[in-house]
Write a protein that holds these residues in place. Structure first.
Motif, PDB file in Angstrom:
ATOM      1  N   GLU A   1      -2.392  79.445  67.736  1.00  0.00           N
ATOM      2  CA  GLU A   1      -2.017  80.872  67.677  1.00  0.00           C
ATOM      3  C   GLU A   1      -0.693  81.070  66.957  1.00  0.00           C
ATOM      4  OE1 GLU A   1      -3.745  81.770  72.094  1.00  0.00           O
ATOM      5  OE2 GLU A   1      -1.623  82.192  71.731  1.00  0.00           O
TER       6      GLU A   1
ATOM      7  N   SER B   1       0.901  83.037  58.277  1.00  0.00           N
ATOM      8  CA  SER B   1       0.491  84.328  57.721  1.00  0.00           C
ATOM      9  C   SER B   1       1.640  85.338  57.741  1.00  0.00           C
ATOM     10  CB  SER B   1      -0.718  84.879  58.470  1.00  0.00           C
ATOM     11  OG  SER B   1      -0.398  85.030  59.825  1.00  0.00           O
ATOM     12  N   GLU B   2       2.858  84.828  57.803  1.00  0.00           N
ATOM     13  CA  GLU B   2       4.070  85.646  57.727  1.00  0.00           C
ATOM     14  C   GLU B   2       4.278  86.562  58.918  1.00  0.00           C
ATOM     15  OE1 GLU B   2       4.277  87.347  53.574  1.00  0.00           O
ATOM     16  OE2 GLU B   2       6.012  86.022  53.672  1.00  0.00           O
ATOM     17  N   GLU B   3       3.497  86.347  59.990  1.00  0.00           N
ATOM     18  CA  GLU B   3       3.699  87.192  61.166  1.00  0.00           C
ATOM     19  C   GLU B   3       5.044  86.897  61.830  1.00  0.00           C
ATOM     20  OE1 GLU B   3       0.226  87.364  63.801  1.00  0.00           O
ATOM     21  OE2 GLU B   3      -0.948  86.829  62.041  1.00  0.00           O
TER      22      GLU B   3
ATOM     23  N   TYR C   1       9.794  86.614  72.785  1.00  0.00           N
ATOM     24  CA  TYR C   1       8.501  87.292  72.644  1.00  0.00           C
ATOM     25  C   TYR C   1       7.325  86.323  72.736  1.00  0.00           C
ATOM     26  CZ  TYR C   1       5.296  90.835  70.778  1.00  0.00           C
ATOM     27  OH  TYR C   1       4.279  91.726  70.614  1.00  0.00           O
ATOM     28  N   LEU C   2       7.478  85.129  72.152  1.00  0.00           N
ATOM     29  CA  LEU C   2       6.342  84.210  72.084  1.00  0.00           C
ATOM     30  C   LEU C   2       6.471  83.015  73.021  1.00  0.00           C
ATOM     31  CD1 LEU C   2       5.940  84.050  68.193  1.00  0.00           C
ATOM     32  CD2 LEU C   2       4.551  85.370  69.788  1.00  0.00           C
TER      33      LEU C   2
ATOM     34  N   ALA D   1       7.682  85.945  60.216  1.00  0.00           N
ATOM     35  CA  ALA D   1       8.660  86.618  59.357  1.00  0.00           C
ATOM     36  C   ALA D   1       8.692  88.106  59.693  1.00  0.00           C
ATOM     37  CB  ALA D   1       8.316  86.397  57.891  1.00  0.00           C
ATOM     38  N   ALA D   2       7.520  88.679  59.939  1.00  0.00           N
ATOM     39  CA  ALA D   2       7.459  90.103  60.281  1.00  0.00           C
ATOM     40  C   ALA D   2       8.204  90.370  61.586  1.00  0.00           C
ATOM     41  CB  ALA D   2       6.010  90.569  60.388  1.00  0.00           C
ATOM     42  N   LEU D   3       8.023  89.496  62.580  1.00  0.00           N
ATOM     43  CA  LEU D   3       8.752  89.664  63.843  1.00  0.00           C
ATOM     44  C   LEU D   3      10.251  89.618  63.591  1.00  0.00           C
ATOM     45  CD1 LEU D   3       6.819  87.503  66.475  1.00  0.00           C
ATOM     46  CD2 LEU D   3       6.849  89.981  66.244  1.00  0.00           C
ATOM     47  N   GLU D   4      10.651  88.685  62.748  1.00  0.00           N
ATOM     48  CA  GLU D   4      12.079  88.547  62.483  1.00  0.00           C
ATOM     49  C   GLU D   4      12.637  89.801  61.806  1.00  0.00           C
ATOM     50  OE1 GLU D   4      13.229  84.816  60.954  1.00  0.00           O
ATOM     51  OE2 GLU D   4      15.290  85.487  60.590  1.00  0.00           O
ATOM     52  N   VAL D   5      11.884  90.302  60.832  1.00  0.00           N
ATOM     53  CA  VAL D   5      12.322  91.503  60.131  1.00  0.00           C
ATOM     54  C   VAL D   5      12.440  92.688  61.098  1.00  0.00           C
ATOM     55  CG1 VAL D   5      11.507  93.226  58.488  1.00  0.00           C
ATOM     56  CG2 VAL D   5      11.498  90.812  57.865  1.00  0.00           C
TER      57      VAL D   5
ATOM     58  N   THR E   1      -0.778  79.980  63.287  1.00  0.00           N
ATOM     59  CA  THR E   1      -1.391  80.990  62.433  1.00  0.00           C
ATOM     60  C   THR E   1      -0.402  82.099  62.119  1.00  0.00           C
ATOM     61  OG1 THR E   1      -3.517  80.517  63.448  1.00  0.00           O
ATOM     62  CG2 THR E   1      -3.352  82.560  62.210  1.00  0.00           C
ATOM     63  N   MET E   2       0.379  82.480  63.128  1.00  0.00           N
ATOM     64  CA  MET E   2       1.396  83.502  62.892  1.00  0.00           C
ATOM     65  C   MET E   2       2.425  83.013  61.880  1.00  0.00           C
ATOM     66  SD  MET E   2       2.122  84.959  66.692  1.00  0.00           S
ATOM     67  CE  MET E   2       2.925  86.452  66.111  1.00  0.00           C
TER      68      MET E   2
ATOM     69  N   VAL F   1      12.557  91.207  66.394  1.00  0.00           N
ATOM     70  CA  VAL F   1      11.937  90.798  67.656  1.00  0.00           C
ATOM     71  C   VAL F   1      12.216  89.310  67.807  1.00  0.00           C
ATOM     72  CG1 VAL F   1       9.798  90.573  68.948  1.00  0.00           C
ATOM     73  CG2 VAL F   1      10.130  92.521  67.424  1.00  0.00           C
TER      74      VAL F   1
END
Ligand SMILES: Nc1ncnc2c1ncn2[C@@H]1O[C@H](COP(=O)(O)OP(=O)(O)OP(=O)(O)O)[C@@H](O)[C@H]1O
Ligand SMILES: [Mg+2]
Lengths: 258, 252
Positions: free
Chosen positions: A110, A117-119, A133-134, A121-125, A113-114, A128
């Motif tokens: 899980e 797929s840059e997820e 969180y994870l 990076a998205a959380l960091e931006v 995969t995040m 979060v």
């Protein structure tokens, strides 16, 4: 040399992740729904496996030792041996192995995969915190569920041993259960619960933490698409099992030798 | 007086595994302006955007946002800065186990103390803005690539950022939706004075949204044009080769 460097890097990352997670446990109340979800996933989701494997493990131990014991006329002792080996070793180890192969591998996949797929990076931006969180919810869930499942594994193993003892080895079920409980209870010197039980539970708590930390670390460091996720998943299961075995020895040494 | 500079690259170098990606990139974006970046695939356009929001650090040179070097910001300062920025990821980068609405709501849930009603109202408004008002309860895996892209856009816009980085906002969209998205980008810039960088391969998008355009190749701003018109009329041999001679001349 590069192997050694890799090993040191991974270990360093693992311990710093674990440290961060432990210092960010303040996230627990806020993430309670996620924790509940991961507990359900990591508990109910693998319960049938734990029941099945625990049952057969107890039966195997009873059969193996029972044959030898009946040769010297000591089959009354089967209960003691099954209870002690389940509570001390088999229960915690089997449960942890099952959890790392099922839940641990899923966690690595899980999060891996995040990562690819840059997820992440998205959380960091979005500011979060990935540890809060994870990692924290999964760590807490596994640290709780591993001991809970271990108790279930111990119990079903002892019951399975009793079934073998009474049906194959002609030891009365009641006699078996009495000796099993006797084996566990007299060591209740320290804190009211039997030493073999709490020693086993303490181990499995540590195993839960180990599985969560290693699997999260593998996932967070995944790179390079689906291949990288596969690599992380494999690494998570492999490293968890190695770490469980090695820490198991040292905890046993600390708790029973010292 | 000219508007203040919001983003400035000063001779930025970046290599991955010994392979140079950015090789002395310098550029500048002023408040309220939109810079279009075009360039061949794999030339470092996404890498350029990642520097601005602190996901990547330059090997040499400086990346300044509002006159502060991003690489030297403390974690807290970086958080502050990111809160005022929006980033539209090339592949959407939606959290795969959250629904569309939860994805868009995430920045608000995590970083503000808005009530749930307020959050869901705002989320719905942003989803409608990008024409996917009825997909809120779906999961990212259940929608198309173009829709994911728009969810990523809605998520980037949910905090009403002052600075937005768009990585191919039109990719995977049909022409009608693409035009509408381009209009949105333009409106944000004109009405709210948003500063933006738009990385895009599609000429119509660059034409519609950019104030200035650079062509990124071999790690540098090979061509820098003060307007899309100037850019597409350029006789630069590299551009002629990139677009195919006829198309630039004919002004597609
Ligand atoms: N994390 C990374 N590790 C290694 N190499 C990377 C990394 N990120 C980018 N690169 C390399 O940097 C180069 C530029 O990548 P980038 O994603 O910026 O291209 P791009 O201009 O956005 O291309 P496209 O138009 O296809 O999106 C590529 O060759 C890529 O392989
Ligand atoms: Mg790109």
């Amino acid at each position: 040399m590069s192997f050694l460097r890799q090993f040191l890097e991974n270990t360093g990352f693992l311990f710093s992740l674990l440290f961060k997670a432990l210092t960010r446990l303040d996230a627990v109340p806020r993430r309670r729904r996620m924790i509940a979800y991961h507990m359900y996933n990591g508990g109910i989701g693998v319960l049938h496996v734990v029941l099945l494997v625990g049952l057969f493990m107890g039966m195997i131990v009873a059969l193996q030792t029972g044959i030898e014991l009946s040769r010297i006329g000591q089959q009354d002792q089967i209960g003691i041996i099954v209870a002690i080996s389940m509570a001390r070793e088999m229960g915690p180890f089997i449960t942890a192995t099952i959890l790392s192969a099922t839940v641990g591998s899923a966690v690595a996949a899980e999060i891996g995969t995040m990562a690819v797929s840059e997820e992440l990076a998205a959380l960091e931006v979005m500011s979060v915190d990935r540890v809060r969180y994870l990692v924290v919810p999964r760590l807490v869930a596994l640290a709780v569920m591993c001991p809970v499942l271990t108790v279930i594994c111990d119990t079903i193993g002892i019951l399975g041993g009793g079934f073998v003892a009474s049906s194959q080895l002609h030891v009365g079920y009641q006699l078996y259960m009495d000796s099993a409980l006797d084996a566990l209870l007299p060591t209740a010197e320290l804190i009211g619960i039997p030493k073999d039980v709490y020693a086993g539970l303490l181990k499995s708590f540590v195993f839960g933490v180990i599985i969560a930390a290693i699997s999260c670390a593998q996932g967070l460091r995944a790179t390079g698409g689906a291949l990288g996720v596969g690599h992380a998943t494999r690494g998570a299961v492999r490293d968890s099992i190695i770490a469980i075995i090695i820490s198991n020895y040292f905890m046993t040494w600390a708790m029973y030798q010292a | 007086m000219q508007d203040p500079t919001v983003i400035r690259f000063e001779d930025v170098h970046k290599a991955y595994g010994g392979v140079s990606v950015l090789d002395g990139l310098s550029l500048e974006v002023r408040r309220g302006r939109t810079l279009g970046i075009m360039g061949p695939s794999g030339t470092g356009k996404s890498v350029t955007l990642r520097h601005i929001i602190g996901l990547t650090r330059a090997d040499a040179g400086r990346v300044l946002v509002e006159d502060r070097d991003v690489a030297t910001l403390t974690r807290k300062q970086l958080r502050e800065l990111r809160r005022r920025m929006g980033y539209v990821f090339q592949e959407g980068a939606l959290i795969n186990w959250l629904s569309i609405a939860e994805n868009v709501a995430l920045p608000l849930r995590e970083n503000t103390s808005l009530s749930e009603e307020e959050i869901s109202e705002r989320v719905q408004a942003k989803l409608e803005l990008v024409h996917i008002g009825d997909t809120g309860s779906k999961m990212p895996s259940e929608i198309s690539g173009g829709m994911r892209k728009r969810v990523g856009l809605a998520r980037a816009l949910i905090t009403d950022p002052e600075l937005i980085l768009y990585d191919e906002p039109n990719a995977g969209l049909d022409p009608e939706i693409a035009r509408s998205i381009n209009r949105q980008i333009r409106e944000l810039s004109e009405e709210l004075d948003v500063t933006a960088i738009v990385v895009e391969h599609r000429i119509d998008c660059i034409r519609a949204v950019a104030d200035e355009v650079i062509f990124l190749d071999e790690g540098r701003a090979l061509v820098h044009a003060a307007s899309p018109e100037e850019f597409f009329q350029s006789e630069h041999p590299r551009l002629l080769r990139f677009f195919g001679e006829a198309e630039t001349k004919e002004n597609l």
